[in-house]
Write a protein that holds these residues in place. Structure first.
Motif, PDB file in Angstrom:
ATOM      1  N   LEU A 269       0.825  -1.207   0.000  1.00 23.14           N
ATOM      2  CA  LEU A 269       0.000   0.000   0.000  1.00 23.14           C
ATOM      3  C   LEU A 269       0.859   1.258   0.000  1.00 23.14           C
ATOM      4  O   LEU A 269       0.543   2.250  -0.668  1.00 23.14           O
ATOM      5  N   ARG A 270       1.943   1.224   0.745  1.00 20.96           N
ATOM      6  CA  ARG A 270       2.794   2.411   0.807  1.00 20.96           C
ATOM      7  C   ARG A 270       3.383   2.718  -0.572  1.00 20.96           C
ATOM      8  O   ARG A 270       3.459   3.883  -0.968  1.00 20.96           O
ATOM      9  N   GLN A 271       3.785   1.694  -1.315  1.00 20.02           N
ATOM     10  CA  GLN A 271       4.299   1.918  -2.668  1.00 20.02           C
ATOM     11  C   GLN A 271       3.203   2.455  -3.585  1.00 20.02           C
ATOM     12  O   GLN A 271       3.449   3.343  -4.408  1.00 20.02           O
ATOM     13  N   VAL A 272       2.006   1.904  -3.451  1.00 24.11           N
ATOM     14  CA  VAL A 272       0.885   2.402  -4.253  1.00 24.11           C
ATOM     15  C   VAL A 272       0.605   3.865  -3.928  1.00 24.11           C
ATOM     16  O   VAL A 272       0.402   4.697  -4.825  1.00 24.11           O
ATOM     17  N   TYR A 273       0.585   4.195  -2.640  1.00 24.30           N
ATOM     18  CA  TYR A 273       0.313   5.571  -2.224  1.00 24.30           C
ATOM     19  C   TYR A 273       1.385   6.529  -2.745  1.00 24.30           C
ATOM     20  O   TYR A 273       1.080   7.650  -3.173  1.00 24.30           O
ATOM     21  N   GLU A 274       2.651   6.107  -2.671  1.00 25.72           N
ATOM     22  CA  GLU A 274       3.727   6.970  -3.149  1.00 25.72           C
ATOM     23  C   GLU A 274       3.577   7.242  -4.647  1.00 25.72           C
ATOM     24  O   GLU A 274       3.752   8.380  -5.102  1.00 25.72           O
ATOM     25  N   ALA A 275       3.258   6.197  -5.410  1.00 24.56           N
ATOM     26  CA  ALA A 275       3.058   6.380  -6.847  1.00 24.56           C
ATOM     27  C   ALA A 275       1.863   7.290  -7.116  1.00 24.56           C
ATOM     28  O   ALA A 275       1.919   8.190  -7.970  1.00 24.56           O
ATOM     29  N   ALA A 276       0.770   7.059  -6.402  1.00 29.53           N
ATOM     30  CA  ALA A 276      -0.427   7.878  -6.591  1.00 29.53           C
ATOM     31  C   ALA A 276      -0.167   9.332  -6.242  1.00 29.53           C
ATOM     32  O   ALA A 276      -0.691  10.251  -6.889  1.00 29.53           O
ATOM     33  N   ARG A 277       0.655   9.552  -5.223  1.00 27.36           N
ATOM     34  CA  ARG A 277       0.968  10.928  -4.826  1.00 27.36           C
ATOM     35  C   ARG A 277       1.727  11.659  -5.932  1.00 27.36           C
ATOM     36  O   ARG A 277       1.487  12.839  -6.190  1.00 27.36           O
ATOM     37  N   VAL A 278       2.634  10.947  -6.596  1.00 26.57           N
ATOM     38  CA  VAL A 278       3.371  11.552  -7.718  1.00 26.57           C
ATOM     39  C   VAL A 278       2.412  11.930  -8.840  1.00 26.57           C
ATOM     40  O   VAL A 278       2.471  13.034  -9.393  1.00 26.57           O
ATOM     41  N   VAL A 279       1.502  11.017  -9.177  1.00 27.90           N
ATOM     42  CA  VAL A 279       0.548  11.285 -10.264  1.00 27.90           C
ATOM     43  C   VAL A 279      -0.392  12.425  -9.880  1.00 27.90           C
ATOM     44  O   VAL A 279      -0.686  13.312 -10.699  1.00 27.90           O
ATOM     45  N   SER A 280      -0.869  12.424  -8.648  1.00 31.36           N
ATOM     46  CA  SER A 280      -1.794  13.478  -8.201  1.00 31.36           C
ATOM     47  C   SER A 280      -1.127  14.847  -8.235  1.00 31.36           C
ATOM     48  O   SER A 280      -1.720  15.834  -8.690  1.00 31.36           O
ATOM     49  N   TYR A 281       0.108  14.905  -7.738  1.00 29.75           N
ATOM     50  CA  TYR A 281       0.811  16.196  -7.731  1.00 29.75           C
ATOM     51  C   TYR A 281       1.072  16.669  -9.155  1.00 29.75           C
ATOM     52  O   TYR A 281       0.876  17.844  -9.480  1.00 29.75           O
ATOM     53  N   ALA A 282       1.491  15.746 -10.030  1.00 35.81           N
ATOM     54  CA  ALA A 282       1.708  16.109 -11.427  1.00 35.81           C
ATOM     55  C   ALA A 282       0.411  16.605 -12.063  1.00 35.81           C
ATOM     56  O   ALA A 282       0.421  17.558 -12.862  1.00 35.81           O
ATOM     57  N   SER A 283      -0.712  15.982 -11.704  1.00 35.84           N
ATOM     58  CA  SER A 283      -2.009  16.422 -12.238  1.00 35.84           C
ATOM     59  C   SER A 283      -2.337  17.829 -11.765  1.00 35.84           C
ATOM     60  O   SER A 283      -2.781  18.676 -12.557  1.00 35.84           O
ATOM     61  N   ASP A 284      -2.130  18.100 -10.474  1.00 30.74           N
ATOM     62  CA  ASP A 284      -2.410  19.442  -9.946  1.00 30.74           C
ATOM     63  C   ASP A 284      -1.604  20.499 -10.686  1.00 30.74           C
ATOM     64  O   ASP A 284      -2.131  21.537 -11.106  1.00 30.74           O
ATOM     65  N   VAL A 285      -0.299  20.236 -10.835  1.00 30.82           N
ATOM     66  CA  VAL A 285       0.577  21.201 -11.498  1.00 30.82           C
ATOM     67  C   VAL A 285       0.165  21.381 -12.959  1.00 30.82           C
ATOM     68  O   VAL A 285       0.105  22.501 -13.479  1.00 30.82           O
ATOM     69  N   THR A 286      -0.142  20.266 -13.615  1.00 25.53           N
ATOM     70  CA  THR A 286      -0.476  20.315 -15.039  1.00 25.53           C
ATOM     71  C   THR A 286      -1.772  21.077 -15.285  1.00 25.53           C
ATOM     72  O   THR A 286      -1.847  21.939 -16.169  1.00 25.53           O
ATOM     73  N   TRP A 287      -2.820  20.758 -14.526  1.00 25.48           N
ATOM     74  CA  TRP A 287      -4.098  21.447 -14.746  1.00 25.48           C
ATOM     75  C   TRP A 287      -4.002  22.923 -14.374  1.00 25.48           C
ATOM     76  O   TRP A 287      -4.684  23.763 -14.982  1.00 25.48           O
ATOM     77  N   ARG A 288      -3.162  23.238 -13.406  1.00 28.29           N
ATOM     78  CA  ARG A 288      -2.951  24.649 -13.083  1.00 28.29           C
ATOM     79  C   ARG A 288      -2.285  25.373 -14.262  1.00 28.29           C
ATOM     80  O   ARG A 288      -2.645  26.498 -14.610  1.00 28.29           O
ATOM     81  N   GLU A 289      -1.321  24.707 -14.898  1.00 32.32           N
ATOM     82  CA  GLU A 289      -0.648  25.284 -16.053  1.00 32.32           C
ATOM     83  C   GLU A 289      -1.601  25.415 -17.240  1.00 32.32           C
ATOM     84  O   GLU A 289      -1.575  26.415 -17.973  1.00 32.32           O
ATOM     85  N   VAL A 290      -2.454  24.403 -17.440  1.00 34.53           N
ATOM     86  CA  VAL A 290      -3.460  24.494 -18.509  1.00 34.53           C
ATOM     87  C   VAL A 290      -4.347  25.717 -18.289  1.00 34.53           C
ATOM     88  O   VAL A 290      -4.616  26.487 -19.221  1.00 34.53           O
ATOM     89  N   GLY A 291      -4.813  25.895 -17.063  1.00 34.04           N
ATOM     90  CA  GLY A 291      -5.655  27.051 -16.771  1.00 34.04           C
ATOM     91  C   GLY A 291      -4.940  28.362 -17.022  1.00 34.04           C
ATOM     92  O   GLY A 291      -5.524  29.320 -17.559  1.00 34.04           O
TER      93      GLY A 291
END
Length: 819
Positions: A269-291
């Motif tokens: 679970l910890r590995q899954v969470y770490e991977a998900a955190r990377v994707v989530s943060y990248a999504s936040d940054v990306t959608w902010r840049e799109v906006g």
């Protein structure tokens, strides 16, 4: 067997050969991860090419295209095949016959197939009408047939996507947000959907689509590795279950961990969470840049007109030393020198949180690359900026996550690494340990006006569960860590001692208030001795509420808050020098006397139900002020002529009627002069598990039958227990019953920790009745699936039990619950 030999066998042997080669490939222990997914895609390509070639003799202007995950070459063991049969429209009948020759062998092998037959014009029109189709076509890959036809479609689809990006990307962002709302966040779920949850594979694919638009791009560091890890877990899940599932259920986690060579399910679970955190943060940054880009495009023509065609000037507003606001983000000033200013990350973070703005990715990465470590102890400014950041409320979360994504948090607080992404296998907790600590700080920021030292409240909120990364009692381990961290960040000795006390005893108030008799002076004195001062008590009260509110909806209520407030008031009196006197039996109310007299007159039980919405202590400040008062439960008063079996009978009847007991007291009532007989009075607070409350008349009728023996409660509860659905693979730990030594001078406290189940109190009551002890009061606390109940018992003459007898009673209750 080599990959080449496997493909040759598939070509030579037809569908059965492909099935055998596929099975052998999946059973190869030496090949897993990306190599296996690639080999599986190649094997499937070769088989489908054979089917296509055999069925398309003499047919031109047709191609077979893989789309979606298959198009990306990411075939998991149970993935479906996404295929498009593309044709130029010259011979629809022949194309339909070809489709049958390709689709039916796939179905015959039991493989899931998502298929379509279209011309290029039809494919583009469908994509224009359906965003999901368009996303799948972005990953189109040629498998067989007319390569020029495939290339033409790919070029056209990409051109359409880039031309329509200003319209399509907001729609894609909305789809991602709706999915996140339905599925939750992958980085916090105990049974996550690896594909659909926020931070999962769907979001990773969405980031590829954004990059293909040429409008914005995701932060690439770590993203490919995060995606690979999630795909590896899905592969192992498919192999472990034999099903095409993306849900990482609890009962499969140990097997999936073993498949991946991991230590246990928590490591998985910890590995899954770490991977998900990377994707989530990248999504936040990306959608902010799109906006930002879309807003910039919208205003650029106006600005150019105003400036006479010149280049627009970007405004930079100063927020703090070395920190500015620019384009809706917080960045570094041109004069900022991270390599010379170790406080800069905390200063920038505090400024961003205070302004409710995100930290720019560039600024965070620049600080992570250049900033020097803070000296030990920290300078006063660093400590003040940390407190400011923690006290900024909800914006703190996004800023903290930005710092953590680039490793700045663990550099500031090395002990953070042990709790980062750590799962909590507890139905009450809805967050990982690290996110729970930040949520607690956010909740504490709302309570800073209630305390004299808000800085100590906020830092204790951040550190209260820091010991969960170590073996043993996390409160004990946390106290040691808190002392070290508090000294390192610059608090003086007195403040360090207070912070250590808050971490060590952060569960003391709620545990005592819900599991101990507050009328017993020993209970209140023990809390006062642990807390030590009024100031620490004030901080601990606020920390208790913040911790519970940040845990989840099951951890706090008006009822629980009122119990804690009552305890705090009593402890405060002791700390101010007003020692509690030995309790006297409270005078019965007029209603109690009425019920007791009626019970004596009728010779049977009499009861009343009354809703309770006011806090137990009407003078205490309520923890919240909702528009509609939250019911604290229903007060149930029962008067019964003194006789054996009252406690188990009442508890059993309540369980039959699906009533949850929150608090309970039982005592003999002195009747008015001239009234003969002895009456037991039970004053309980109950709540319905679901539905409406039963009628008092039905409760009384069943209680009469239970007391005279005509209602077999144990059998009825056993039938209901047998009918309860049980989750496969979930085994509750055995009950544990102990004697809480020195908890009371008036009674012996038997504490029961068990899996909550229908009739639990009934079984405990029967065991205590069999042990021939009297129950003075009991205090019930249920957290998720766990019940922690304390029973104050005495001997026949009303005195505490001798040590050996108390231990014997505890063993008897434990044996009764395990049988």
């Amino acid at each position: 067997m080599t990959s080449t030999n496997t493909r040759v066998e598939a070509e030579d042997s037809g569908p059965s050969g492909y099935a055998a080669a596929r099975l052998r490939l999946l059973q190869e222990e030496a090949r897993s991860g990306p190599p296996r997914r690639t080999a599986l895609a190649e094997l499937t390509d070769d088989w489908l090419t054979g089917l296509f070639t055999a069925g398309s003799q003499g047919l031109r202007g047709v191609s077979l295209i893989a789309v979606g995950g298959y198009g990306r070459g990411e075939l998991s063991p149970r993935s479906d095949l996404d295929l498009l049969l593309l044709h130029d429209g010259t011979d629809p009948g022949a194309v339909a016959a070809l489709a049958d020759r390709v689709w039916y062998p796939v179905w015959d092998l039991g493989l899931d197939l998502d298929h379509s037959v279209r011309t290029p014009a039809e494919a583009r029109k469908t994509a224009a009408d359906d965003l999901k189709v368009q996303l799948g076509l972005l990953d189109a890959r040629h498998v067989a047939g007319d390569l020029g036809l495939t290339a033409g479609l790919r070029t056209a689809v990409l051109a359409d996507w880039r031309n329509q990006a200003p319209k399509r990307l907001p729609q894609l962002q909305e789809l991602c947000a709706e999915r996140a709302e339905r599925q939750g966040e992958l980085q916090y779920l105990l049974e996550p959907d690896l594909k659909e949850a926020r931070g999962g594979l769907r979001d990773a694919t969405a980031l590829r689509a954004v990059a293909a638009s040429w409008l914005a791009d995701a932060p690439r560091e770590g993203l490919a590795d995060a995606r690979r890890r999630l795909l590896d877990v899905r592969d192992a899940l498919h192999l472990a279950t034999g099903r095409a599932t993306d849900r990482l259920a609890l009962q499969e986690q140990d097997q999936v961990a073993a498949e991946l060579g991991l230590l246990d399910a928590d490591t998985l679970l910890r590995q899954v969470y770490e991977a998900a955190r990377v994707v989530s943060y990248a999504s936040d940054v990306t959608w902010r840049e799109v906006g930002r880009v879309l807003r910039s495009r919208a205003v650029r023509p106006r600005l150019r007109a105003m400036l006479g065609g010149g280049k627009p000037v970007t405004e930079r507003s100063p927020l703090a030393e070395g920190v500015v606001e620019q384009d809706g983000e917080v960045g570094l000033a041109r004069a900022a020198r991270p390599e010379r200013d170790p406080v800069l990350p905390l200063r920038a973070a505090a400024a961003a949180a205070q302004a409710d703005l995100p930290l720019s990715l560039h600024a965070v990465r620049r600080m992570a690359a250049a900033v020097r470590p803070l000296p030990t102890p920290w300078p006063a400014e660093a400590r003040e900026q940390l407190v400011t950041l923690l006290g900024s409320g909800r914006p703190t979360i996004e800023v903290w996550e930005a710092l953590e994504a680039e490793g700045l948090i663990t550099r500031l607080l090395p002990d953070w690494e042990r709790v980062r992404c750590r799962p909590q296998r507890n139905a009450v907790h809805i967050w990982t340990v690290d996110r729970h600590l930040i949520e607690t700080a956010v909740r504490a920021s709302e309570l800073t006006r209630r305390v004299g030292r808000p800085d100590l409240l906020l830092v204790s909120a951040l550190l209260h569960d820091i010991g969960k990364g170590w073996p043993g009692d996390h409160s004990v381990a946390g106290e040691i860590i808190a002392r070290d961290v508090a000294a390192r960040i610059g608090f003086d000795r007195a403040d360090v001692a207070v912070l250590a006390t808050l971490v060590r005893h952060h569960l003391l108030l709620v545990d005592t208030a819900t599991r101990r008799d507050l009328e017993d002076p020993a209970t209140v004195r023990s809390v006062a001795e642990a807390v030590g001062s009024q100031g620490t008590l004030e901080l601990l009260h606020a920390l208790t509420e913040a911790d519970a509110l940040a845990t989840g909806p099951a951890a706090w209520s008006s009822w629980r808050g009122s119990l804690v407030a009552d305890l705090v008031k009593r402890v405060s009196a002791v700390l101010s020098g007003d020692a509690p006197e030995e309790p006297e039996a409270a005078a019965p109310t007029a209603e109690m006397e009425r019920l007791a007299i009626e019970a004596c007159r009728t010779g049977g039980p009499v009861l009343s139900l009354r809703a309770q919405t006011e806090p137990l202590d009407s003078e205490a400040e309520p923890p919240a002020a909702p528009a509609d008062p939250e019911p604290l439960g229903v007060e149930l008063l029962i008067a019964v002529p003194d006789q054996p079996g009252v406690l188990p009978s009442v508890a059993g009847v309540l369980a039959m009627h699906r009533l949850t007991v929150r608090t309970a007291e039982l005592r003999a009532l002195d009747l008015p002069d001239g009234v003969d007989g002895s009456v037991l009075l039970l004053n309980w607070r109950v709540a319905a598990e679901y539905g409406s409350l039963p009628q008092a008349a039905r409760l009384r009728a069943d209680l009469v039958r239970a007391l005279d023996g005509s209602l077999d409660i144990s059998a009825r509860l056993a039938e209901r227990d047998a009918a309860y659905p049980r989750r496969r693979g979930v085994v509750a730990p055995p009950a544990r019953v102990t004697v809480a030594s020195a908890a009371s001078r008036l009674a012996t406290v038997i504490e029961v920790r068990a899996h909550d189940a229908p009739g639990l109190l009934h079984r405990i009551g029967r065991a205590l009745e069999t042990a021939r002890v009297r129950v003075r009061s009991m205090h019930v606390s249920t957290l998720g699936a766990n019940a922690v109940d304390a029973f104050y018992v005495t001997g026949a003459k009303g005195e505490p039990l001798p040590g050996e007898e108390a231990a014997s009673v505890a063993r008897a209750v434990e044996e009764a619950l395990r049988s």
